[in-house]
Design an enzyme around this catalytic site. Sequence first.
Site, mmCIF file in Angstrom:
data_model
loop_
_atom_site.group_PDB
_atom_site.id
_atom_site.type_symbol
_atom_site.label_atom_id
_atom_site.label_comp_id
_atom_site.label_asym_id
_atom_site.label_seq_id
_atom_site.Cartn_x
_atom_site.Cartn_y
_atom_site.Cartn_z
ATOM 1 N N ASP A 82 -9.167 -10.157 8.138
ATOM 2 C CA ASP A 82 -10.558 -10.483 7.777
ATOM 3 C C ASP A 82 -10.820 -11.972 8.012
ATOM 4 O O ASP A 82 -11.899 -12.368 8.457
ATOM 5 C CB ASP A 82 -10.853 -10.123 6.315
ATOM 6 C CG ASP A 82 -11.348 -8.682 6.174
ATOM 7 O OD1 ASP A 82 -10.960 -7.840 7.008
ATOM 8 O OD2 ASP A 82 -12.112 -8.387 5.244
ATOM 9 N N ASP A 123 -3.835 -7.282 6.281
ATOM 10 C CA ASP A 123 -5.196 -6.920 5.880
ATOM 11 C C ASP A 123 -6.007 -8.192 5.630
ATOM 12 O O ASP A 123 -7.123 -8.367 6.143
ATOM 13 C CB ASP A 123 -5.100 -6.064 4.602
ATOM 14 C CG ASP A 123 -6.403 -5.364 4.277
ATOM 15 O OD1 ASP A 123 -7.365 -5.500 5.035
ATOM 16 O OD2 ASP A 123 -6.456 -4.680 3.234
ATOM 17 N N TYR A 127 0.834 -1.203 0.000
ATOM 18 C CA TYR A 127 0.000 0.000 0.000
ATOM 19 C C TYR A 127 0.869 1.253 0.000
ATOM 20 O O TYR A 127 0.511 2.280 0.553
ATOM 21 C CB TYR A 127 -0.948 0.001 1.210
ATOM 22 C CG TYR A 127 -1.905 -1.173 1.260
ATOM 23 C CD1 TYR A 127 -1.990 -2.092 0.211
ATOM 24 C CD2 TYR A 127 -2.741 -1.373 2.347
ATOM 25 C CE1 TYR A 127 -2.857 -3.167 0.252
ATOM 26 C CE2 TYR A 127 -3.628 -2.446 2.396
ATOM 27 C CZ TYR A 127 -3.676 -3.345 1.342
ATOM 28 O OH TYR A 127 -4.551 -4.404 1.382
ATOM 29 N N ASP A 156 0.997 -18.172 3.513
ATOM 30 C CA ASP A 156 -0.026 -19.104 3.012
ATOM 31 C C ASP A 156 -0.306 -20.194 4.038
ATOM 32 O O ASP A 156 -1.454 -20.545 4.316
ATOM 33 C CB ASP A 156 0.366 -19.692 1.642
ATOM 34 C CG ASP A 156 1.850 -19.986 1.504
ATOM 35 O OD1 ASP A 156 2.605 -19.742 2.465
ATOM 36 O OD2 ASP A 156 2.257 -20.479 0.437
ATOM 37 N N LYS A 163 6.611 -13.990 3.432
ATOM 38 C CA LYS A 163 6.726 -14.908 2.294
ATOM 39 C C LYS A 163 8.184 -14.828 1.829
ATOM 40 O O LYS A 163 8.485 -14.559 0.659
ATOM 41 C CB LYS A 163 5.728 -14.466 1.204
ATOM 42 C CG LYS A 163 5.579 -15.432 0.070
ATOM 43 C CD LYS A 163 4.800 -16.689 0.403
ATOM 44 C CE LYS A 163 4.772 -17.622 -0.787
ATOM 45 N NZ LYS A 163 4.224 -18.944 -0.518
HETATM 46 MG MG MG Z 1 -9.513 -4.900 5.058
#
Ligand code: MG
Length: 330
Positions: free
Chosen positions: A227, A223, A123, A199, A168
């Site tokens: 979730d 992020d 980001y 992963d 990663k």
């Molecule tokens: Mg989010």
Amino acid sequence: MKLAVIPGDGIGLEVLPAALSVLDALGLDIEKIPLEIGYGKWERTGSAITDEDISIIKECDCVLFGAITTPPDPNYKSVLVRLRKELDLYANIRPFAPLKKVKLPCVKKFDFVIVRENTEGMYSGIEELQQDAAYTTRVITRRGSERIAQRACILAKGRNKEITIVHKANVLKSDSFFRDICIGVAKKNGIAYREKLVDSMAYDLILSPEKYDVIVTTNLFGDILSDEAAAIAGGLGLCASANIGDRYALFEPIHGSAPDIAGAGIANPIAAILSVRMMLEWMGKVKEAGVIGMAVDNALMNGIVTPDLGGSSSTDEVSRAIKGSVKGSD
Ligand code: MG
Ligand code: NAI
């Protein structure tokens, strides 16, 4: 204490007033500065957030944020990403533990915190759209990695003194850089560390969330994992987060503006109310934060819950019940 209040769009306009009514019930001396920011403002004025909004926010101590709808404009830059950068809110802290009576999809016992780097990584905002290719530059800096690892270690010191570094590094050089810096910071702080590929972490978090305590990772991985963690913890309507920097902080539910239920009066206000609890902890008002936690537990125990939790109560009924418990604890 000066608080910028940004309800945003969609259910942000429903859950934030609900959360503020619970905050008001505590009778604290907090000056609230309401700000219109988001899609609604973009539709009205062509701008979702202005430089003046940013200056007003910078005169406040912290921000309580609802949710913002992403406008359908390819050149639109995320308001939240801008706020996180402008206020240098480098640590996104998201705690997950089962709440009373909430049905969980899998394991019943867990208590972990995701500490996500919040200002760089994927980001970074450094992007280029060409005719036949698109590029996003993933930025991982020593300073950014050191300070997020330090935050994770400080949290771990008050918990189980262990962090899990998620990356990663087997594929990305930027991630072996991130991992090595995190390991160095953990060693310096005397904190035990484990490392896990993202992963495999996504898989294990569903099956064995009880194994984890403080998880530290880069922006995009954090992020996505948070979730996933919200699903494990009973749903987006329950999970709160803090965006913390050295000077400012912003508190928000994890969920978005939920256009599918906006305006129906059935959004779960608990994520926003627990964001207020995180804000009070940040302010050092630990007792008041505890009162809010207990009031939320009471509402859940009494089955006063919105449809996402299988109940039939409205946003307003849930927040009134929680407000009532807060007042009753005087
Ligand atoms: Mg989010
Ligand atoms: P979302 O989180 O808004 O909704 C996902 C699903 O969860 C929907 O079915 C929704 O009804 C449900 N849900 C979310 N919060 C709930 C609550 N408090 N109570 C009951 N049900 C709830 O994510 P979605 O649909 O991907 O995004 C919608 C809009 O929100 C988009 O414009 C997106 O860009 C924006 N968004 C904004 C965020 C923010 O401001 N921090 C974060 C995530 C998305």
